[in-house]
Design a protein around this motif. Structure first.
Motif, PDB file in Angstrom:
ATOM      1  N   ALA A 179      12.751   8.116   1.825  1.00 15.33           N
ATOM      2  CA  ALA A 179      13.359   6.704   2.076  1.00 15.33           C
ATOM      3  C   ALA A 179      14.089   6.744   3.235  1.00 15.33           C
ATOM      4  CB  ALA A 179      14.091   6.360   0.754  1.00 15.33           C
ATOM      5  N   ILE A 180      15.260   8.012   3.292  1.00 13.00           N
ATOM      6  CA  ILE A 180      16.313   8.000   4.043  1.00 13.00           C
ATOM      7  C   ILE A 180      15.636   8.340   5.755  1.00 13.00           C
ATOM      8  CG2 ILE A 180      17.082  10.061   4.370  1.00 13.00           C
ATOM      9  CD1 ILE A 180      19.781   8.254   3.474  1.00 13.00           C
ATOM     10  N   VAL A 181      14.539   9.028   5.640  1.00 15.89           N
ATOM     11  CA  VAL A 181      13.926   9.421   6.824  1.00 15.89           C
ATOM     12  C   VAL A 181      13.150   8.182   7.694  1.00 15.89           C
ATOM     13  CG1 VAL A 181      12.295  10.864   8.020  1.00 15.89           C
ATOM     14  CG2 VAL A 181      13.668  11.888   6.415  1.00 15.89           C
ATOM     15  N   THR A 182      12.364   7.555   6.527  1.00 15.73           N
ATOM     16  CA  THR A 182      11.826   6.161   7.116  1.00 15.73           C
ATOM     17  C   THR A 182      12.865   5.242   7.699  1.00 15.73           C
ATOM     18  OG1 THR A 182      11.712   5.365   4.856  1.00 15.73           O
ATOM     19  CG2 THR A 182       9.876   6.312   6.021  1.00 15.73           C
ATOM     20  N   LEU A 183      14.097   5.141   6.873  1.00 15.99           N
ATOM     21  CA  LEU A 183      15.106   4.245   7.815  1.00 15.99           C
ATOM     22  C   LEU A 183      15.661   4.584   8.834  1.00 15.99           C
ATOM     23  CD1 LEU A 183      17.996   3.624   4.876  1.00 15.99           C
ATOM     24  CD2 LEU A 183      18.139   3.195   7.472  1.00 15.99           C
ATOM     25  N   GLY A 184      15.788   6.038   8.900  1.00 14.63           N
ATOM     26  CA  GLY A 184      16.305   6.608  10.247  1.00 14.63           C
ATOM     27  C   GLY A 184      15.187   6.274  11.433  1.00 14.63           C
ATOM     28  N   PHE A 185      13.964   6.408  10.966  1.00 23.31           N
ATOM     29  CA  PHE A 185      13.036   6.428  11.842  1.00 23.31           C
ATOM     30  C   PHE A 185      13.098   4.552  12.196  1.00 23.31           C
ATOM     31  CE2 PHE A 185       8.568   4.695  12.928  1.00 23.31           C
ATOM     32  CZ  PHE A 185       8.235   5.719  13.990  1.00 23.31           C
ATOM     33  N   ILE A 194       0.801  -1.264   0.009  1.00 21.66           N
ATOM     34  CA  ILE A 194      -0.017  -0.004   0.134  1.00 21.66           C
ATOM     35  C   ILE A 194       1.031   1.314  -0.187  1.00 21.66           C
ATOM     36  CG2 ILE A 194      -1.503   1.311   1.309  1.00 21.66           C
ATOM     37  CD1 ILE A 194      -3.158  -1.211   2.151  1.00 21.66           C
ATOM     38  N   VAL A 195       1.855   1.238   0.780  1.00 20.12           N
ATOM     39  CA  VAL A 195       2.834   2.405   1.053  1.00 20.12           C
ATOM     40  C   VAL A 195       3.554   2.684  -0.214  1.00 20.12           C
ATOM     41  CG1 VAL A 195       4.574   3.533   2.551  1.00 20.12           C
ATOM     42  CG2 VAL A 195       2.897   2.082   3.513  1.00 20.12           C
ATOM     43  N   VAL A 196       4.221   1.540  -0.940  1.00 18.92           N
ATOM     44  CA  VAL A 196       5.203   1.545  -1.745  1.00 18.92           C
ATOM     45  C   VAL A 196       4.619   1.559  -3.299  1.00 18.92           C
ATOM     46  CG1 VAL A 196       7.308   0.779  -2.776  1.00 18.92           C
ATOM     47  CG2 VAL A 196       7.058   0.840  -0.434  1.00 18.92           C
ATOM     48  N   GLY A 197       3.709   0.398  -3.397  1.00 17.60           N
ATOM     49  CA  GLY A 197       3.291   0.249  -4.549  1.00 17.60           C
ATOM     50  C   GLY A 197       2.001   1.067  -4.936  1.00 17.60           C
ATOM     51  N   PHE A 198       1.261   1.318  -3.916  1.00 20.07           N
ATOM     52  CA  PHE A 198       0.071   2.262  -4.308  1.00 20.07           C
ATOM     53  C   PHE A 198       0.331   3.849  -4.332  1.00 20.07           C
ATOM     54  CE2 PHE A 198      -3.573  -1.222  -2.974  1.00 20.07           C
ATOM     55  CZ  PHE A 198      -2.993  -1.927  -3.956  1.00 20.07           C
ATOM     56  N   ALA A 199       0.966   3.998  -3.272  1.00 26.02           N
ATOM     57  CA  ALA A 199       1.135   5.539  -2.942  1.00 26.02           C
ATOM     58  C   ALA A 199       2.577   6.015  -3.420  1.00 26.02           C
ATOM     59  CB  ALA A 199       0.776   5.731  -1.217  1.00 26.02           C
ATOM     60  N   GLY A 200       3.331   5.001  -3.778  1.00 29.37           N
ATOM     61  CA  GLY A 200       4.594   5.375  -4.442  1.00 29.37           C
ATOM     62  C   GLY A 200       5.611   6.187  -3.124  1.00 29.37           C
ATOM     63  N   LEU A 201       5.336   5.804  -1.942  1.00 27.38           N
ATOM     64  CA  LEU A 201       6.332   6.309  -1.070  1.00 27.38           C
ATOM     65  C   LEU A 201       7.321   5.288  -0.459  1.00 27.38           C
ATOM     66  CD1 LEU A 201       3.322   7.770   1.100  1.00 27.38           C
ATOM     67  CD2 LEU A 201       4.925   9.039  -0.368  1.00 27.38           C
ATOM     68  N   LEU A 202       8.430   5.314  -0.760  1.00 24.11           N
ATOM     69  CA  LEU A 202       9.401   4.364  -0.489  1.00 24.11           C
ATOM     70  C   LEU A 202       9.696   4.304   1.037  1.00 24.11           C
ATOM     71  CD1 LEU A 202      11.032   1.979  -1.332  1.00 24.11           C
ATOM     72  CD2 LEU A 202      12.984   3.619  -2.046  1.00 24.11           C
ATOM     73  N   ASP A 203       9.299   3.120   1.761  1.00 26.11           N
ATOM     74  CA  ASP A 203       9.351   3.012   3.242  1.00 26.11           C
ATOM     75  C   ASP A 203      10.519   2.138   3.590  1.00 26.11           C
ATOM     76  OD1 ASP A 203       9.345   2.644   6.035  1.00 26.11           O
ATOM     77  OD2 ASP A 203       6.853   2.724   6.245  1.00 26.11           O
ATOM     78  N   LEU A 204      11.674   2.617   4.167  1.00 26.30           N
ATOM     79  CA  LEU A 204      12.717   1.456   4.483  1.00 26.30           C
ATOM     80  C   LEU A 204      12.632   1.220   5.807  1.00 26.30           C
ATOM     81  CD1 LEU A 204      15.601   2.914   2.052  1.00 26.30           C
ATOM     82  CD2 LEU A 204      13.979   1.269   1.825  1.00 26.30           C
ATOM     83  N   GLY A 205      11.573   1.654   6.782  1.00 29.89           N
ATOM     84  CA  GLY A 205      11.852   1.156   7.984  1.00 29.89           C
ATOM     85  C   GLY A 205      10.547   0.582   8.457  1.00 29.89           C
ATOM     86  N   PHE A 206      10.032  -0.312   7.487  1.00 33.78           N
ATOM     87  CA  PHE A 206       8.619  -0.801   7.591  1.00 33.78           C
ATOM     88  C   PHE A 206       8.630  -1.547   8.933  1.00 33.78           C
ATOM     89  CE2 PHE A 206       4.661  -3.044   6.294  1.00 33.78           C
ATOM     90  CZ  PHE A 206       3.950  -2.260   6.378  1.00 33.78           C
ATOM     91  N   ILE A 207       9.614  -2.558   9.104  1.00 33.02           N
ATOM     92  CA  ILE A 207       9.508  -3.469  10.185  1.00 33.02           C
ATOM     93  C   ILE A 207       9.503  -2.962  11.484  1.00 33.02           C
ATOM     94  CG2 ILE A 207      12.060  -3.339  10.842  1.00 33.02           C
ATOM     95  CD1 ILE A 207      10.183  -6.538   9.995  1.00 33.02           C
ATOM     96  N   ALA A 208       9.583  -1.434  11.704  1.00 31.24           N
ATOM     97  CA  ALA A 208       9.247  -0.800  12.993  1.00 31.24           C
ATOM     98  C   ALA A 208       7.877  -0.971  13.519  1.00 31.24           C
ATOM     99  CB  ALA A 208       9.687   0.690  12.750  1.00 31.24           C
ATOM    100  N   PHE A 209       7.084  -0.989  12.582  1.00 30.74           N
ATOM    101  CA  PHE A 209       5.550  -1.063  12.934  1.00 30.74           C
ATOM    102  C   PHE A 209       5.414  -2.684  13.310  1.00 30.74           C
ATOM    103  CE2 PHE A 209       5.469   1.933   9.302  1.00 30.74           C
ATOM    104  CZ  PHE A 209       5.352   2.973  10.315  1.00 30.74           C
TER     105      PHE A 209
END
Lengths: 330, 442
Positions: B183-189, B105-120
């Motif tokens: 991408a990098i902010v989510t990674l940092g998060f 949903i985040v990457v494929g539909f909305a096109g926002l690269l989230d590199l910290g998804f495991i946090a959730f």
């Protein structure tokens, strides 16, 4: 509490500068690539890491041949740096050829280029781990001792508010070499023909190509210079800190990117200052966080600290401390 | 002539069903009689993919898929010693598939690269872990801990809610950031969450630091304590089905179309009246909630959580699943999750064991460094590069739902004549246009 902080301040500054110079040089690699391609080259941190391993390999080789004892260590150091810089520079050019150029030709969305760069960084990490483990049986490598005489600067006797500072002789080396690299790069970018071409491509790729600039070659050169600097810094890191592992590039890469953003991405002098600033801040946090919060937060939060700086800068001043604001156009 | 006949065979619905039934019976019998054969198990799972390509109505596919997964697979695997390990694989596939649907949903539909998804995922896991073990009594002034196992069902929802709150909290500052910085902010998060979880044992001991939380209460289903993978399999399957249903419904909803519009062109989407921040936040929150739910299940299944399960490598693994399967494509992402999980847990370890055997018997000496189980990063890296460069649409490319333009126009003009339906809304016109042009492949 304040007195305690002031006491260790000189030591913090020395350590912070060492780390800051490393960040500064790596940040330049990010900022140059971003300035030209508007791409976060995630693999750059791992180019730095590969550089440190190549440096270690060359150093071990020279030790086994006996050069290390017969030649003065400064010459050994220069040879190691030169070999590493050339190898990692070519590696950077190769990465650009394989992973980014095909995408650029196809005009693929930026997201795809980011994903390939993550892929490249993973491949680099694992290949380096494989070779290190194959040769030594362990992927964490301790570098041979070089420039590790302990030095003490007794400023306590001059100014009693401060404690003594101790550092390795490699600190001086890191200091001098990075300053030379930074000045050389500044001259290269601002005074030479290739540097001018680079700035032109960064400003407007299409117009630059109309002015008979070979854009692809300029991009290759940018990757070469950035990666060579990153790799050489890897060698400095190895000499300064002694142990390296294949995963140092990841965290250090993000921090260097933070430094680049802090200084205004695309701005080379900004990246230098941002790196030094970040190094100082981080060391200050690592040394004093526990004192300030009365033990609630220790030095292990220093990485969090760096990320928070990144997030704050991106939210409140995305153009960085020394950059210009960019307006997104349709 | 043979080709013509084969073509006819392939086109005919009845022969397809016969072929499919034969395949399923054959593979499940194979699994039933040759218990230790991983291949039979994988072939049986493969039937789901065949099912996807059959010419059947969606409803029939859902029912058949559910029957195969819920009854046939456990039944034919239940016979032998490897039962629990098969079900473990099935559970993990379900967990990762639901998570990668969330990331999709985040990457494929909305096109926002989230590199910290495991946090959730970590948030969900720790939510259950803290309260279902003695850990909570270390800092909670009231209540009696560990909570009993039948609260697990509430915690699935709580995990989803808390994870989506984290998604929104992350989103509010982060979504103002320009595209690739995200991408990098989510990674940092992601890293911040991991480091904080790893160090929150002082001044107040909330997460027990790097020691992790152990002896988490297993869930309780009307008095039955659930501890086996074969039982968790059903929980995961149920959640997965719900998630899949939500995602397929969302994809063609107004929100889903808004996501895709934002992905394809942010500024144009804004100009069409799509509220950017709210749309992106919804993507973050919904994606995160799937991850949080599965985190709860993960904690209950492992009965132990610590911060090492939530590294950057894991985030990237989920990203690999999405890229491999095809960004934005629901069946693709599920396939990607299954392939990567099976590769990771079954194929790589099998090959490593086999190579180890070879080296111990002295046939060939394989250095330990080459062991495929350690090569995850290399494999993920190569998958990412190859798919991004050569097949960026993934294994099963995303398809826009086909809409008959003529019928829509007719419906719109009929709608305008009848008073209660109102005039043709600009929304339908927009749908029509974006469908026929087919959107932009990512």
């Amino acid at each position: 509490m304040l007195q305690q902080i002031i006491q260790i301040l000189p030591q913090v500054i020395i350590d912070g500068l060492t780390l800051g110079f490393v960040y500064a040089v790596v940040a330049i690699g990010y900022t140059m690539v971003y300035g030209i391609l508007e791409l976060i080259n995630f693999a750059h941190g791992d180019v730095f890491m590969t550089g440190s391993f190549i440096g270690a390999a060359v150093l071990f080789f020279m030790m086994s041949v006996g050069f290390l004892s017969s030649l003065p260590s400064l010459i050994v150091f220069i040879i190691v740096m030169a070999i590493t810089a050339i190898v990692t520079g070519l590696m950077g050019v190769g990465i650009e050829r394989v992973a980014y150029r095909p995408l650029r030709k196809r005009n693929a969305p930026k997201l795809i280029a980011l994903i390939t760069s993550i892929g490249i960084s993973f491949v680099l990490e694992d290949v380096v781990r494989f070779f290190a483990e194959l040769k030594t049986g362990n992927y964490i490598i301790t570098s041979p001792p070089l420039f590790n005489q302990k030095m003490t600067l007794d400023i306590h006797s001059v100014m009693p508010v401060f404690n003594k500072i101790t550092f390795q002789s490699s600190f001086i080396l890191v200091f001098i070499v990075t300053i030379i690299m930074l000045i050389a790069l500044d001259i290269f970018v601002n005074r030479t023909k290739w540097g001018m071409a680079m700035r032109a491509v960064a400003q407007d790729r299409e117009t630059a190509s109309l002015m008979s600039i070979n854009v692809n070659r300029v991009i290759s050169i940018t990757f070469f210079v950035g990666s060579a600097l990153g790799g050489a810094t890897g060698v400095l890191f190895m000499i300064q800190y002694g142990t390296i592992d294949p995963y140092i590039g990841f965290i250090l890469g993000i921090k260097a990117f933070t430094a680049a953003v802090l200084g205004g991405i695309g701005n080379i002098r900004g990246a230098m200052l941002g790196g030094i600033l970040l190094g100082l801040l981080e060391m200050f946090a690592a040394a004093n966080l526990s004192t300030i919060t009365h033990g609630a937060m220790g030095a292990e939060y220093k990485d969090v600290f760096a990320f928070i700086i990144l997030i704050l800068v991106l939210i409140f001043k995305p153009e960085g401390l020394f950059g210009k604001a960019v307006v997104e156009k349709v | 002539m043979i080709f013509g006949w084969m073509n006819q065979f392939a086109q005919s619905k009845r022969s397809q069903i016969i072929f499919f039934a034969a395949y399923v019976v054959l593979t499940s019998l194979g699994l039933y009689f040759i218990q230790d054969s991983v291949i039979a198990f994988l072939l049986l799972l493969f039937s789901i993919l065949i099912l996807y390509y059959l010419k059947l109505s969606n409803k029939a596919k859902w029912i058949m898929g559910f029957l195969i997964l819920a009854i046939l697979v456990p039944l034919s695997a239940s016979h032998g010693s490897a039962y629990q390990s098969y079900m473990e694989v099935g559970t993990l596939v379900g967990i990762y598939a639901a998570m990668s649907l969330g990331l999709n949903i985040v990457v494929g539909f909305a096109g926002l690269l989230d590199l910290g998804f495991i946090a959730f995922f970590a948030v969900g896991a720790y939510t259950y872990g803290i309260f279902a073990s003695a850990q909570a009594s270390k800092f909670m002034p009231f209540g009696h801990y560990p909570l009993p196992g039948d609260t697990f069902w509430l915690f699935i929802i709580a995990g989803a809610l808390i994870a989506s709150i984290f998604g929104i909290l992350l989103g509010i500052p982060v979504l103002r950031v320009r595209g690739d910085y995200l991408a990098i902010v989510t990674l940092g998060f992601g890293e911040i969450i991991r480091i904080v979880l790893n160090n929150m044992d002082h001044p107040i001991n909330i997460t027990n630091g790097s020691m992790g939380i152990s002896s988490i209460t297993p869930p309780d289903f009307f008095g039955i304590s659930i501890g086996n993978s074969s039982q968790f399999y059903y929980i995961v399957l149920a959640i997965f089905m719900v998630v899949m249903y939500i995602v397929t419904k969302l994809e063609d909803s107004k929100l889903g179309r808004a996501w895709k519009a934002v992905r394809d062109n942010e500024i144009a989407a804004q100009a069409m009246g799509i509220p950017l921040v709210r749309t992106k936040l919804a993507a973050f929150a919904i994606g995160a909630s799937f991850s949080g739910m599965m985190g709860t299940v993960f904690a209950a299944k492992q009965m132990f959580v610590d911060a090492t399960s939530f590294t950057y490598l894991e985030s990237t693994m989920i990203l690999v699943m999405v890229i491999l399967g095809g960004m934005g494509s629901v069946p693709g992402v599920i396939l990607g999750a299954a392939v990567v999980t099976i590769l990771n847990t079954q194929v790589l370890t099998e090959i490593s064991n086999w190579l180890n055997q070879l080296s111990t018997t002295g046939a060939i000496a394989i250095p330990d460094a080459l062991s495929p189980a350690k090569m995850q990063r290399l494999i993920f890296g190569i998958l990412l590069i190859v798919f991004a460069l050569y097949r960026s649409q993934g294994l099963i490319p995303h398809k826009n739902k086909k809409v008959n333009a003529e019928e829509l126009k007719k419906a719109a003009s009929e709608g305008s004549s009848s008073p209660e339906a109102g005039s043709p809304s600009p929304e339908t016109a927009l749908v029509n246009e974006s469908r026929t042009t087919g959107g932009v492949d990512l």
